[in-house]
Design a protein around this motif. Structure first.
Motif, PDB file in Angstrom:
ATOM      1  N   LEU A   6     -78.485 -75.155 109.171  1.00 40.05           N
ATOM      2  CA  LEU A   6     -79.874 -75.508 108.888  1.00 40.05           C
ATOM      3  C   LEU A   6     -80.787 -75.281 110.094  1.00 40.05           C
ATOM      4  O   LEU A   6     -81.922 -75.741 110.112  1.00 40.05           O
ATOM      5  N   ARG A   7     -80.290 -74.534 111.083  1.00 38.57           N
ATOM      6  CA  ARG A   7     -81.039 -74.315 112.323  1.00 38.57           C
ATOM      7  C   ARG A   7     -82.440 -73.794 112.013  1.00 38.57           C
ATOM      8  O   ARG A   7     -82.608 -72.827 111.278  1.00 38.57           O
ATOM      9  N   GLY A   8     -83.413 -74.458 112.597  1.00 36.98           N
ATOM     10  CA  GLY A   8     -84.795 -74.022 112.475  1.00 36.98           C
ATOM     11  C   GLY A   8     -85.501 -74.495 111.216  1.00 36.98           C
ATOM     12  O   GLY A   8     -86.720 -74.421 111.124  1.00 36.98           O
ATOM     13  N   THR A   9     -84.761 -74.989 110.234  1.00 35.84           N
ATOM     14  CA  THR A   9     -85.384 -75.473 109.005  1.00 35.84           C
ATOM     15  C   THR A   9     -85.927 -76.881 109.253  1.00 35.84           C
ATOM     16  O   THR A   9     -85.207 -77.752 109.720  1.00 35.84           O
ATOM     17  N   VAL A  10     -87.196 -77.078 108.953  1.00 39.99           N
ATOM     18  CA  VAL A  10     -87.822 -78.387 109.145  1.00 39.99           C
ATOM     19  C   VAL A  10     -87.787 -79.144 107.828  1.00 39.99           C
ATOM     20  O   VAL A  10     -88.233 -78.640 106.795  1.00 39.99           O
ATOM     21  N   PHE A  11     -87.240 -80.343 107.864  1.00 41.59           N
ATOM     22  CA  PHE A  11     -87.189 -81.225 106.692  1.00 41.59           C
ATOM     23  C   PHE A  11     -88.189 -82.356 106.912  1.00 41.59           C
ATOM     24  O   PHE A  11     -88.266 -82.906 108.006  1.00 41.59           O
ATOM     25  N   THR A  12     -88.911 -82.699 105.873  1.00 43.74           N
ATOM     26  CA  THR A  12     -89.902 -83.764 105.949  1.00 43.74           C
ATOM     27  C   THR A  12     -89.604 -84.796 104.877  1.00 43.74           C
ATOM     28  O   THR A  12     -89.356 -84.444 103.727  1.00 43.74           O
ATOM     29  N   MET A  13     -89.618 -86.058 105.292  1.00 41.71           N
ATOM     30  CA  MET A  13     -89.404 -87.158 104.343  1.00 41.71           C
ATOM     31  C   MET A  13     -90.484 -88.205 104.570  1.00 41.71           C
ATOM     32  O   MET A  13     -90.727 -88.595 105.703  1.00 41.71           O
ATOM     33  N   ASP A  14     -91.082 -88.671 103.478  1.00 39.12           N
ATOM     34  CA  ASP A  14     -91.979 -89.809 103.593  1.00 39.12           C
ATOM     35  C   ASP A  14     -91.129 -91.081 103.523  1.00 39.12           C
ATOM     36  O   ASP A  14     -89.911 -91.021 103.345  1.00 39.12           O
ATOM     37  N   ALA A  15     -91.762 -92.212 103.668  1.00 39.07           N
ATOM     38  CA  ALA A  15     -91.029 -93.485 103.702  1.00 39.07           C
ATOM     39  C   ALA A  15     -90.229 -93.720 102.428  1.00 39.07           C
ATOM     40  O   ALA A  15     -89.090 -94.178 102.472  1.00 39.07           O
ATOM     41  N   GLU A  16     -90.806 -93.394 101.280  1.00 39.11           N
ATOM     42  CA  GLU A  16     -90.115 -93.626 100.002  1.00 39.11           C
ATOM     43  C   GLU A  16     -88.852 -92.776  99.891  1.00 39.11           C
ATOM     44  O   GLU A  16     -87.793 -93.269  99.510  1.00 39.11           O
ATOM     45  N   LYS A  17     -88.953 -91.510 100.246  1.00 37.33           N
ATOM     46  CA  LYS A  17     -87.789 -90.626 100.166  1.00 37.33           C
ATOM     47  C   LYS A  17     -86.721 -91.048 101.178  1.00 37.33           C
ATOM     48  O   LYS A  17     -85.535 -91.049 100.883  1.00 37.33           O
TER      49      LYS A  17
END
Length: 184
Positions: free
Chosen positions: A153-164
């Motif tokens: 997953l190198r370089g892949t940016v994952f974003t999570m909000d508080a609910e997720k």
């Protein structure tokens, strides 16, 4: 007579009112003011006190056991002004997390006691953004990305909000981030 009454009424309207001494309006006293920078520094100090986490789990395919360790690196943080009227300040925390996986073992106890070098290490750069809600800092968003060459997953940016994030409490990275999101 009408003119006299009209003159008296007009004089009463335009002449300054006579009153007693000016009364002071009592202002509510503030016993404790919220200091966003100091409050954020306290959050960072408390959350960064724990640097390592471990857990063991059974692999579903082989029924073997492994131990995962997560180690947080040096923490950087800042409080920034925004152009938002709703959230005029945000707090940002950044740090690396290294997750290592032990070799597989037949039992959970063997996995926990293993001193063998890890089979694999994965490094993630983590950025957590906080907002102020009712005079306290609350996690708004987590971004992380794999940074090591072996990480698929190198370089892949994952974003999570508080609910997720609250739904993902069992992953090793979520366990490593738990002190940072204690209110979830």
């Amino acid at each position: 007579m009408k003119r006299l009454l009209f003159s008296i009424a007009l004089a009463a309207l335009v002449s300054p009112a006579v009153s007693g001494p000016a009364k002071s309006v009592k202002q509510p006293t503030v016993t404790q003011q919220f200091d966003p920078v100091k409050s954020f520094q306290q959050l960072v100090a408390a959350a960064s006190a724990t640097k390592t986490w471990s857990r063991s789990f059974q692999l579903p395919t082989t029924q073997k056991w492994v131990r995962q360790n997560a180690v947080a690196g040096d923490v950087r943080y800042d409080v920034k002004k925004t152009d938002s009227l709703v959230n005029p300040l945000i707090g940002i925390v950044s740090f690396p997390v290294v997750i290592s996986v032990s070799p597989v073992a037949d039992t959970e106890q063997e996995a926990l006691e293993s001193t063998a070098p890890p089979q694999r290490n994965s490094t993630y750069d983590v950025d957590i953004t906080y907002q102020i809600v009712s005079d306290r800092w609350v996690m708004h968003e987590i971004k992380y990305k794999g940074t090591d060459r072996e990480n698929p997953l190198r370089g892949t940016v994952f974003t999570m909000d508080a609910e997720k994030f609250a739904k993902d409490k069992n992953s090793t990275l979520a366990l490593a981030l738990k002190p940072w999101v204690a209110d979830l």
